[in-house]
Design a protein around this motif. Sequence first.
Motif, short mmCIF file in Angstrom:
data_model
loop_
_atom_site.label_atom_id
_atom_site.label_comp_id
_atom_site.label_asym_id
_atom_site.label_seq_id
_atom_site.Cartn_x
_atom_site.Cartn_y
_atom_site.Cartn_z
N ILE A 185 0.75 -0.98 -0.09
CA ILE A 185 0.11 0.01 0.01
C ILE A 185 1.01 1.09 -0.10
O ILE A 185 0.50 1.92 -0.79
CB ILE A 185 -0.77 -0.16 1.11
N ARG A 186 1.90 1.56 0.94
CA ARG A 186 2.63 2.42 0.85
C ARG A 186 4.05 2.32 0.19
O ARG A 186 4.28 0.88 0.22
CB ARG A 186 3.08 2.87 2.50
N ILE A 245 -3.19 5.35 -4.42
CA ILE A 245 -2.92 6.35 -5.62
C ILE A 245 -2.74 7.74 -4.96
O ILE A 245 -2.30 8.56 -5.93
CB ILE A 245 -4.20 6.23 -6.54
N PHE A 246 -3.31 7.86 -3.98
CA PHE A 246 -3.10 9.12 -3.30
C PHE A 246 -1.53 9.80 -3.19
O PHE A 246 -1.35 10.77 -3.22
CB PHE A 246 -3.77 9.41 -2.16
N PRO A 389 -13.25 7.55 4.30
CA PRO A 389 -12.07 7.60 5.07
C PRO A 389 -10.86 6.71 4.77
O PRO A 389 -11.08 5.98 3.66
CB PRO A 389 -12.52 6.97 6.50
N TYR A 392 -5.76 3.30 6.09
CA TYR A 392 -4.46 2.80 5.49
C TYR A 392 -3.00 3.83 6.08
O TYR A 392 -2.11 3.83 5.42
CB TYR A 392 -4.17 2.35 4.05
N MET A 394 -3.29 7.47 6.27
CA MET A 394 -3.62 8.82 6.01
C MET A 394 -4.60 9.44 6.97
O MET A 394 -5.55 9.02 7.53
CB MET A 394 -4.20 9.13 4.65
N PHE A 396 -7.08 11.47 7.47
CA PHE A 396 -8.46 12.34 6.94
C PHE A 396 -9.31 12.61 7.94
O PHE A 396 -9.30 12.21 8.90
CB PHE A 396 -9.26 11.41 6.11
N CYS A 441 -5.26 1.04 -4.65
CA CYS A 441 -6.36 1.40 -3.77
C CYS A 441 -6.81 2.80 -4.04
O CYS A 441 -6.20 3.67 -4.28
CB CYS A 441 -5.69 1.23 -2.44
N THR A 442 -8.15 2.60 -4.22
CA THR A 442 -8.83 4.15 -4.61
C THR A 442 -9.91 4.30 -3.51
O THR A 442 -10.87 5.05 -3.66
CB THR A 442 -9.51 3.91 -5.96
N GLY A 443 -9.82 3.47 -2.34
CA GLY A 443 -10.88 3.69 -1.29
C GLY A 443 -11.41 5.02 -0.83
O GLY A 443 -12.65 5.00 -0.94
N CYS A 444 -10.75 6.03 -0.75
CA CYS A 444 -11.12 7.14 -0.33
C CYS A 444 -12.12 7.91 -1.37
O CYS A 444 -12.72 8.51 -1.12
CB CYS A 444 -10.07 8.03 0.28
N TYR A 449 -12.71 -0.83 -0.78
CA TYR A 449 -11.43 -0.87 -0.35
C TYR A 449 -10.87 -2.24 -0.82
O TYR A 449 -11.46 -3.17 -0.78
CB TYR A 449 -10.93 -0.99 1.20
#
Length: 465
Positions: A185-186, A245-246, A389, A392, A394, A396, A441-444, A449
């Motif tokens: 993820i990171r 992706i953020f 939210p 993972y 971040m 928010f 991941c584009t969860g937010c 998720y």
Amino acid sequence: MVDEIHEECGVIGIWGYANASRAAAMGLFAMQHRGQESSGVATSDGKDITLVRQMGLVARLTEYMQEHGEPAGNAAIGHVRYSTAGGSSVVNAQPFLVRHKRGPLSIAHNGNLYNARDLRGKLEELGHIFQSTSDTEVLFHLTARHPAPSLEEAIKSALLQVKGSYCITMLAPDRLMAARDPMGIRPLCLGRLDKAWVVASESCAFDLLGATYVRDIEPGELLVIDDTGCRSIRIAESPRRAHCIFEFVYFSRPDSLIFGHSCDKIRRRLGKQLATESPADADVVISVPDSSNTAALGFSHKSGIRFEIGLLRNHYVGRTFIDPTQAGRENKVKLKFNPIPGVLKGRRVVLVDDSIVRGTTLRSLCRMVREAGASEIHVRISSPPVRSPCFYGMDFPTESELLASNMSIEDMRKYLGVESLGYLSIEGMVQAARELEGQFCTGCFSGEYPDEELNKQNRQMQLGL
Ligand code: SF4
């Protein structure tokens, strides 16, 4: 009430380099954007580990090290941290250091272990005593209680019990270890500095040190580096990748290689795609500096509308002026940004930003641009609306505070007081990073998720359960 999303951490590890503590701190300077609350370095001299941690920016850590003597040793790990308000204290600053039956062990972690609270509860039932409120500490306890004599085996077992995201650097007196969660993820990459090894969240740390990028640490990999070399251990199979992706939209520095790809290139493409999907009839493109500069250049390139510096950012305003009142927040925006009337007066302006969180900062900026004389303002956002939210790592605001969770695009346009508002689509965002298609991941943005347990948790939160 800060109207920004914060990365929670950046990590570094160095093996086989004289004056490793100084090199680790230098690398942290390059990753300061990933955390400004505290920083620290743990250094091994081959027998023991020395830990130095300070609240505040990395400059305070290096000043402290210069005053009190830089810890000697050829191996070090380091960490920069951003924390939510409740956890802002030196006991939560990393790296952590413990002494257990296998000797001293230090850990620096970027990510979020979302089952840490459950694990902690079970460990406390068994009599374990915790010193911090950080999720990372469970890793020590799980490692320490494992019966295997091998440190790697114990760490592997601990990592198999945690859920969520982790990029970790670990230091024992005789080895450096680095691990990445099975979905990757990171970001975490491996570099070479002459004969030394370097591991860092972002490759911009390598550039500052003069190191070269070798490869990413693989999702689900535990890398062990010692005097015999570098060996790879598989922690778990990696059924799918889910890179955040953020990192491309906002968090990472454009001069970094992220997930093996140029952040600058992908961020420019986000701007180009935005110009294709949401064009504007305007005279000038400006950015919200610094995070939106690259996407604004991409928008300008694709649209053929000239890019100019319309807002200047003061880089010396820290977190000192946080004020919960609206007037206070507007003052903070004025402290941080100033418009250039010569660029804006009488012009139809495209204002590119990377994302909208609460929207309070952007609203103040739009007012500022209008007061500087812009005849029209067209806000373009180089990512889709943030509505959910992040589990993972971040920080928010809660869903109810996210502007896009509560308003339609038209209502947001009115709230910002601008002529038009356009976002990038999820498909367009993924298309801009097409080299990694299907691996994000584009969860937010999507509310979906890469982990079914989190999808369930998110649905329950939305239902208020
Ligand atoms: S939820 Fe958003 S910020 Fe969090 S990992 Fe996924 S894409 Fe990144």
